[in-house]
Motif scaffolding. Structure first.
Motif, PDB file in Angstrom:
ATOM      1  N   VAL A   1      41.208  24.796  -9.211  1.00 22.83           N
ATOM      2  CA  VAL A   1      40.261  24.426 -10.263  1.00 22.83           C
ATOM      3  C   VAL A   1      40.830  24.902 -11.590  1.00 22.83           C
ATOM      4  N   LEU A   2      41.225  23.964 -12.445  1.00 22.88           N
ATOM      5  CA  LEU A   2      41.980  24.306 -13.635  1.00 22.88           C
ATOM      6  C   LEU A   2      41.217  24.092 -14.941  1.00 22.88           C
ATOM      7  N   ARG A   3      40.267  23.169 -14.962  1.00 24.94           N
ATOM      8  CA  ARG A   3      39.687  22.761 -16.239  1.00 24.94           C
ATOM      9  C   ARG A   3      38.221  23.124 -16.388  1.00 24.94           C
ATOM     10  N   ALA A   4      37.672  23.908 -15.515  1.00 21.46           N
ATOM     11  CA  ALA A   4      36.253  24.240 -15.615  1.00 21.46           C
ATOM     12  C   ALA A   4      35.988  25.083 -16.859  1.00 21.46           C
ATOM     13  N   PRO A   5      34.996  24.727 -17.665  1.00 13.90           N
ATOM     14  CA  PRO A   5      34.659  25.508 -18.872  1.00 13.90           C
ATOM     15  C   PRO A   5      33.837  26.733 -18.482  1.00 13.90           C
TER      16      PRO A   5
END
Length: 211
Positions: free
Chosen positions: A59-63
């Motif tokens: 999971v790379l782009r979770a804010p």
């Protein structure tokens, strides 16, 4: 709990002030996938420490910061009092090994006198074309833990696995940021919707109403 590390009133204002943007979800799939409620009624927690959001491998782009703030707002909607995140983060930093090292600092249960702490794990967060599709496919697990029994059953836990589609205002960078923030608010509202809500004492209602 000292008022210096409580954020109930502030977050309540944020919750009330976040309704202007027309970011509305049109869900597909299931709602909250699973929920388990433990001894939350017996513990009757009020002050909640919202821990930094964790992400699963890949999971790379979770804010994560937005998601954490949205969790605090969702707690207020359920009438809990989230502690100031700066205080939580400072406590975690103080637990870091002296002189650095590879060991990651972690939260020490009960360090802030919290009644419970909230853990969030992002297992999936996909938004391949937010500008065009306005969709987020999210899988998030949440656990509310009694600091006096961190290794025991959770006071409450839930897992959401759902695709959200939103109608956004769009158009500018600032409105896009606002739309994503409000999308996170909605996703966390749904996730925490199965958390048993508190009934506020009369003196707390008076405090919030300014009487």
């Amino acid at each position: 709990m000292q008022s210096a590390i409580r954020t109930l009133t502030l977050v309540a204002v944020l919750v009330g002030g976040g309704t202007a943007c027309q970011t509305t979800p049109s869900p597909t799939g299931s709602l909250v996938e699973s929920t388990s409620v433990g001894d939350i009624a017996a513990v009757n927690p009020v002050d909640i420490a919202v821990l930094p959001v964790e992400t699963a491998p890949g999971v790379l782009r979770a804010p994560t910061d937005l998601i954490r703030n949205s969790a605090a707002k969702a707690l207020v909607r359920r009438r809990y009092s989230p502690l100031a995140m700066d205080a939580v983060d400072e406590t975690i930093a103080m637990a870091a090994p002296a002189g650095g090292g590879v060991q990651e600092a972690s939260f020490s249960p009960g360090a802030l006198g919290e009644d419970a702490y909230l853990e969030l794990m992002i297992e999936q967060w996909d938004m391949p074309d937010w500008m065009a599709l306005h969709s987020i496919d999210a899988t998030i697990a949440a656990r509310l833990v009694d600091p006096r029994n961190p290794g025991g059953p959770a006071l409450w836990e839930a897992r959401l696995n759902r695709e959200f589609r939103f109608t956004t205002s769009g158009g500018t960078a600032s409105s896009t940021d606002r739309d994503l923030r409000e999308a996170c608010d909605e996703i966390l509202r749904v996730l925490l919707s199965t958390l048993p809500g508190r009934t506020l004492a009369p003196e707390m209602l008076e405090e919030l109403s300014g009487n």
